[in-house]
Design an enzyme around this catalytic site. Sequence first.
Site, PDB file in Angstrom:
ATOM      1  N   ARG A 129     -47.053 -22.300 -59.119  1.00  0.00           N
ATOM      2  CA  ARG A 129     -45.665 -21.531 -59.189  1.00  0.00           C
ATOM      3  C   ARG A 129     -44.928 -21.764 -60.308  1.00  0.00           C
ATOM      4  NH1 ARG A 129     -43.106 -23.898 -54.524  1.00  0.00           N
ATOM      5  NH2 ARG A 129     -41.670 -25.100 -56.133  1.00  0.00           N
ATOM      6  N   TYR A 146     -27.128   0.103 -61.227  1.00  0.00           N
ATOM      7  CA  TYR A 146     -28.039   0.446 -60.461  1.00  0.00           C
ATOM      8  C   TYR A 146     -27.607   0.255 -59.024  1.00  0.00           C
ATOM      9  CZ  TYR A 146     -32.955  -0.201 -58.549  1.00  0.00           C
ATOM     10  OH  TYR A 146     -33.842   0.068 -57.584  1.00  0.00           O
ATOM     11  N   ASP A 157     -28.224  -5.408 -67.974  1.00  0.00           N
ATOM     12  CA  ASP A 157     -29.556  -4.787 -67.113  1.00  0.00           C
ATOM     13  C   ASP A 157     -30.150  -3.759 -68.338  1.00  0.00           C
ATOM     14  OD1 ASP A 157     -31.563  -2.853 -66.012  1.00  0.00           O
ATOM     15  OD2 ASP A 157     -30.622  -3.122 -64.355  1.00  0.00           O
ATOM     16  N   LYS A 212     -40.867  -0.474 -64.864  1.00  0.00           N
ATOM     17  CA  LYS A 212     -40.488   0.651 -65.440  1.00  0.00           C
ATOM     18  C   LYS A 212     -41.453   0.574 -66.776  1.00  0.00           C
ATOM     19  CE  LYS A 212     -37.556   1.564 -62.195  1.00  0.00           C
ATOM     20  NZ  LYS A 212     -36.186   1.193 -62.112  1.00  0.00           N
TER      21      LYS A 212
HETATM   22  C1  LIG Z   1     -35.642   0.170 -61.091  1.00  0.00           C
HETATM   23  C2  LIG Z   1     -34.283  -0.510 -61.526  1.00  0.00           C
HETATM   24  C3  LIG Z   1     -34.137  -1.713 -61.086  1.00  0.00           C
HETATM   25  C4  LIG Z   1     -34.977  -2.335 -60.037  1.00  0.00           C
HETATM   26  O1  LIG Z   1     -36.316  -2.596 -60.439  1.00  0.00           O
HETATM   27  P1  LIG Z   1     -37.362  -2.966 -59.247  1.00  0.00           P
HETATM   28  O2  LIG Z   1     -38.412  -3.427 -60.142  1.00  0.00           O
HETATM   29  O3  LIG Z   1     -37.611  -1.588 -58.599  1.00  0.00           O
HETATM   30  O4  LIG Z   1     -36.730  -3.817 -58.406  1.00  0.00           O
HETATM   31  C5  LIG Z   1     -32.982  -2.269 -61.711  1.00  0.00           C
HETATM   32  N1  LIG Z   1     -32.218  -1.626 -62.506  1.00  0.00           N
HETATM   33  C6  LIG Z   1     -32.688  -0.653 -63.059  1.00  0.00           C
HETATM   34  C7  LIG Z   1     -31.783   0.111 -64.167  1.00  0.00           C
HETATM   35  C8  LIG Z   1     -33.685   0.302 -62.578  1.00  0.00           C
HETATM   36  O5  LIG Z   1     -34.032   1.339 -63.230  1.00  0.00           O
END
Ligand SMILES: *Cc1c(COP(=O)(O)O)cnc(C)c1O
Length: 408
Positions: free
Chosen positions: A58, A111, A183, A208
Amino acid sequence: MNLVEPQLQTATRLTHAGRKSKEQAAVVNPPIVRASTMLFPDVAALKNACGTRRAYGRHGNETTLALEQALCAAEGAAACMLTPSGLSAVTTTLLALLQPGDHLLMVDTVYDPTRLFCEGFLRQIGVTTTYYDPLIGRGIADIMQTNTKVVFVESPGSLTFEVQDIPEIAAAAHARGAVVVSDSTWATPIGWDSFDLGIDVSIHAATKYIVGHSDALMGAILTTEALHQRVRKTYAQLGLTIGSDDAALALRGLRTLASRLATHRDSAYAVARWLQDQPEVAEVLYPPLPGSAGHALWRRDFKPEYACGLMGAVFRADITEQQVAALIDRTRLFGIGFSWGGFESLILPTCPASYRSVNADKWTAPMLRLHVGLEAVEDLLDDLEQGFMAMRKNQDLARDRNYLKAVI
Ligand SMILES: *Cc1c(COP(=O)(O)O)cnc(C)c1O
């Protein structure tokens, strides 16, 4: 670690970071280690490993550690923690840095699932949240409370694309002893010098652009040395980990991040300019585009060669949701779906007003979000042209119906 000297260009570091050196002459990629149990030759070795990251699956293995090292090198971070999703990277960081009685300043354009966590779990444990205008800049100082521990930024916002003045916000936060959590999904690890701008924890939905091929979900928490242990303690207590197969996918994505982004960027500029010329479009939301909202701050804080493929478009107020649906449904190359950052183009109707506490009335016209993928841009423009023609036809039909109603 191999070849991560900061004087090397980004693309070079992305290609070599987290790999063995030339002298070590290993295979190009680390093996995919599928392991829970680690074995030790004797009790002395077992005791030595206790409390280290070599003790148990882990805590990491050769594959996941290679990805951590590569991400640290890409963004200039001291430490990296990998989580099962982008959202869990956000929630883990907030849990690590906030305690009952603390106050969080959250950007209003965040988000939406992050907002739900603030309104749900954080509220339940006695953490209060105030949402602030993304364009607040140094004005953030006026709304800091004595118990404000975290200022959260997300720039640009992923629906309306406001660019935040991060150095001003960070200066005000640090002056009051708060930390800045970002973020940074739009920026990716290579879009800006996040830690120089004043960010303390930089979070990515690696789902992404880092993974980049829409085939895995993952989050990354990148921190300064000062915050590393605090965040890691909570991360470890929550028992978070990722699978090595996903780590290998993310590592593969990271190797081509710079070259993929260059294509996303070039095509996105072309699509943004094309959208600007359409009479139905009131505004294109793409800060890298000269003349667009947020362009000056974007130019100051992002790397000059950087931009990604995500943008928004606001329609004229007389365009209906039904017409926008006709446009979207007519395109063939733009998939309809959430997420972005993969190789493929995506299109989505958006309604930011329903996720806002500040300035919600600013966003009442129908809107689109586009992710410009790696298809040939001529084909994407043709596809959009077909979509706009379908929207216009729909508009004419609506007008004819109204005309008929009027004459009958
Ligand atoms: C998609 C996204 C997230 C979340 O990511 P996941 O892997 O889908 O949980 C967080 N912040 C932003 C800006 C995003 O576009």
